[in-house]
Write an enzyme that holds these catalytic residues in place. Structure first.
Site, mmCIF file in Angstrom:
data_model
loop_
_atom_site.group_PDB
_atom_site.id
_atom_site.type_symbol
_atom_site.label_atom_id
_atom_site.label_comp_id
_atom_site.label_asym_id
_atom_site.label_seq_id
_atom_site.Cartn_x
_atom_site.Cartn_y
_atom_site.Cartn_z
ATOM 1 N N GLY A 278 0.793 -1.220 0.000
ATOM 2 C CA GLY A 278 0.000 0.000 0.000
ATOM 3 C C GLY A 278 0.822 1.264 0.000
ATOM 4 O O GLY A 278 0.421 2.263 -0.582
ATOM 5 N N GLU A 279 1.980 1.251 0.617
ATOM 6 C CA GLU A 279 2.795 2.468 0.661
ATOM 7 C C GLU A 279 3.821 2.515 -0.464
ATOM 8 O O GLU A 279 4.651 3.398 -0.506
ATOM 9 C CB GLU A 279 3.481 2.606 2.030
ATOM 10 N N GLU A 280 3.758 1.581 -1.386
ATOM 11 C CA GLU A 280 4.667 1.565 -2.527
ATOM 12 C C GLU A 280 3.898 1.898 -3.795
ATOM 13 O O GLU A 280 2.736 1.544 -3.940
ATOM 14 C CB GLU A 280 5.328 0.193 -2.678
#
Length: 99
Positions: free
Chosen positions: A10-12
């Site tokens: 999700g944070e990539e």
């Protein structure tokens, strides 16, 4: 895909810049990193930094016959993990030599 075959977390995220030289890719990656840092978004729960920062992995490659997009994504993922291992809030670039 990540090195272990899983999808991006999700944070990539990925940025695809066709027809981009290594120096242009490095400048774009550094601009992303610096602009996020300049926002100074508080990140109190992070053990790494008190503000949100990003580590950027970039890959520059000319697609070869029978080579999948996952190959280039894997190179970028490896560069990302080098950036994290080398201190975070930095950019690393992969430019594989093609013979």
């Amino acid at each position: 895909m990540r090195r272990d075959g899983s999808a991006l977390w999700g944070e990539e995220f990925a940025v695809i810049l066709p027809h981009t030289s290594p120096s242009e890719a490095a400048a774009a990656a550094e601009a992303i990193r610096a602009n996020v840092e300049r926002l100074a978004i508080p990140h109190g729960s992070s053990p790494a930094a008190c503000v949100v920062t990003v580590s950027v992995g970039a890959a520059v490659a000319v697609p070869q016959p029978n080579e999948s997009a996952e190959t280039v994504l894997s190179l970028a993922d490896q560069a990302l993990y080098r950036a994290k291992q080398n201190g975070r809030n930095r950019m690393e670039i992969a430019c594989p030599a093609r013979g």
